[in-house]
Design a protein around this motif. Sequence first.
Motif, mmCIF file in Angstrom:
data_model
loop_
_atom_site.group_PDB
_atom_site.id
_atom_site.type_symbol
_atom_site.label_atom_id
_atom_site.label_comp_id
_atom_site.label_asym_id
_atom_site.label_seq_id
_atom_site.Cartn_x
_atom_site.Cartn_y
_atom_site.Cartn_z
ATOM 1 N N UNK A 86 0.833 -1.204 0.000
ATOM 2 C CA UNK A 86 0.000 0.000 0.000
ATOM 3 C C UNK A 86 0.869 1.257 0.000
ATOM 4 N N UNK A 87 1.976 1.233 0.760
ATOM 5 C CA UNK A 87 2.897 2.381 0.765
ATOM 6 C C UNK A 87 3.463 2.608 -0.639
ATOM 7 N N UNK A 123 6.824 1.460 4.785
ATOM 8 C CA UNK A 123 7.703 2.616 4.600
ATOM 9 C C UNK A 123 8.528 2.480 3.325
ATOM 10 N N UNK A 124 8.489 3.526 2.524
ATOM 11 C CA UNK A 124 9.393 3.667 1.377
ATOM 12 C C UNK A 124 10.447 4.692 1.796
ATOM 13 N N UNK A 142 11.441 0.037 -0.487
ATOM 14 C CA UNK A 142 10.658 -0.405 0.666
ATOM 15 C C UNK A 142 11.593 -0.915 1.761
ATOM 16 N N UNK A 143 11.280 -0.548 2.994
ATOM 17 C CA UNK A 143 12.083 -1.016 4.127
ATOM 18 C C UNK A 143 11.633 -2.412 4.547
ATOM 19 N N UNK A 201 12.322 9.846 8.920
ATOM 20 C CA UNK A 201 12.136 11.175 8.322
ATOM 21 C C UNK A 201 11.350 11.151 7.004
ATOM 22 N N UNK A 202 10.081 10.671 7.044
ATOM 23 C CA UNK A 202 9.305 10.648 5.798
ATOM 24 C C UNK A 202 8.995 12.075 5.314
#
Lengths: 285, 285
Positions: free
Chosen positions: A109-110, A138-139, A144-145, A223-224
């Motif tokens: 979804x991210x 998270x990207x 992707x992480x 830090x997004x």
Amino acid sequence: MIAGIELGGTKTVVAIGTAAGELLEEWRFPTTQPAATLGGASAWLRERGPLECIGIAAFGPVGIDPQREHYGKMLATPKPGWTGFSLIGALATAFPNATLTLDTDVNAAALAEARIGAAAGLDDVAYITIGTGIGGGILSGGRLIHGALHPEFGHLKVPRQPGDDFPGVCPFHGDCLEGLASGPAIAARWGQAAHELGPDHPAWDSQAWYLAHGILALLAIVSPARVIVGGGVSQVAGLHARIRSKLLEISAGYFPPAMDPDYVVAPALGQEAGIRGALLLASGV
Amino acid sequence: MIAGIELGGTKTVVAIGTAAGELLEEWRFPTTQPAATLGGASAWLRERGPLECIGIAAFGPVGIDPQREHYGKMLATPKPGWTGFSLIGALATAFPNATLTLDTDVNAAALAEARIGAAAGLDDVAYITIGTGIGGGILSGGRLIHGALHPEFGHLKVPRQPGDDFPGVCPFHGDCLEGLASGPAIAARWGQAAHELGPDHPAWDSQAWYLAHGILALLAIVSPARVIVGGGVSQVAGLHARIRSKLLEISAGYFPPAMDPDYVVAPALGQEAGIRGALLLASGV
């Protein structure tokens, strides 16, 4: 032909689409036992024609590192019958010639929101979903992480709102973020389901506190550039503005990215983020 | 010839070394005003011969994204005279033919520990330093995390230890992690510097609580395979074991990576992690 499978805890979605994440045809059905669920998904996809690439977005915990023995397997989960089941094993048997790409449902979804949704064009994006549980994908720097297993954003611990002594509902941790702010936590705390509470109910002030602290942790650690908050419990009017206002208050000017007026936004892809992310996974974007 | 510069809030280190991160010659001196500090570093390096690659590990906040206007500049910092100073501007003038690679001091240390230190061979590593402030650098999937600005791990907010009403010393947030568990926080809370407290002082139980909650946030957000805890305040005997024990207690079996007996360890490179990381940055490893 590109295919996607979104395997959720309660529903499964299979789809045929394009490498750009467009849906051409989809089927949604309840997730039951693993063999029946994957069997149904495989049969539907096989009827659509030969498939070269399948992206799979799965609920967790699930092994997503191809270098490790547990790759493609469901890990210890409270969902009956699923622990140890090999998604990749089942799909490799059904589609021996297809390339399979697996990630978590929230990472898919991210990816979709970052490529074709509410954060299109950004390389540093977090996607949070608030529903039966709380999860996050998270990207970071366009990738992707994953980490050693995968993130479990809902099990973060954040400071209590002053005066709040609700014990929380997480069976593992009690008052982790999921234990305090998921749909079941709201129902247990207020005696009503989230969708029954009006937009001025004090529950939303509490939600804003806990979600803002979760987003502060994202700011401190990855830090997004933008945070997307979705899921059934995010849909009440005004919640995103409340979260952003609380976030500005607690960050006290210290986190420049959070000052963007569009820092905390709703998903643009709604219910389709996961399955469209699965298509993007399949296409290797 | 490879060069490194570690620009810290109190001391600066310049060195000549190898692409494998070995130090051949180094010079440590106090950080003063920006022009004098960078001028001194540049003069020392120039005497060593022509330089092709310089890695810079800087205290923050600092712009590290080459795509942005603030690249290479010190952002709003309480350190007098430094706000707005362009590190990259000064070094590009001094070394017009060298390739400059800039990252945060904690990312450089994380890189060094992950390549040649206490997490050698791992691709998912977090490095935390506890001293005058608290900072963190993260390698995820073999790459350093930058994000929209860069992480500010010390300004994470974590739950209070039951009964603790110390207000914290962070000028921005009061009781963020840095406000509760940095060296100045310990001195303000206990009336003694960290190095004066014996290993059985109750301060260390409190430190273990706060640092374990910080590491739990790392597990929930980036899932490191190992966490390295360094810095002056980490050097008391037994602290790493205390943190790991508290982490196991609060994670309640939910985070498999944390069960590794070597999950929370001391740095292997000690005071040299930052400058050796600067050499690795220069070499593009």
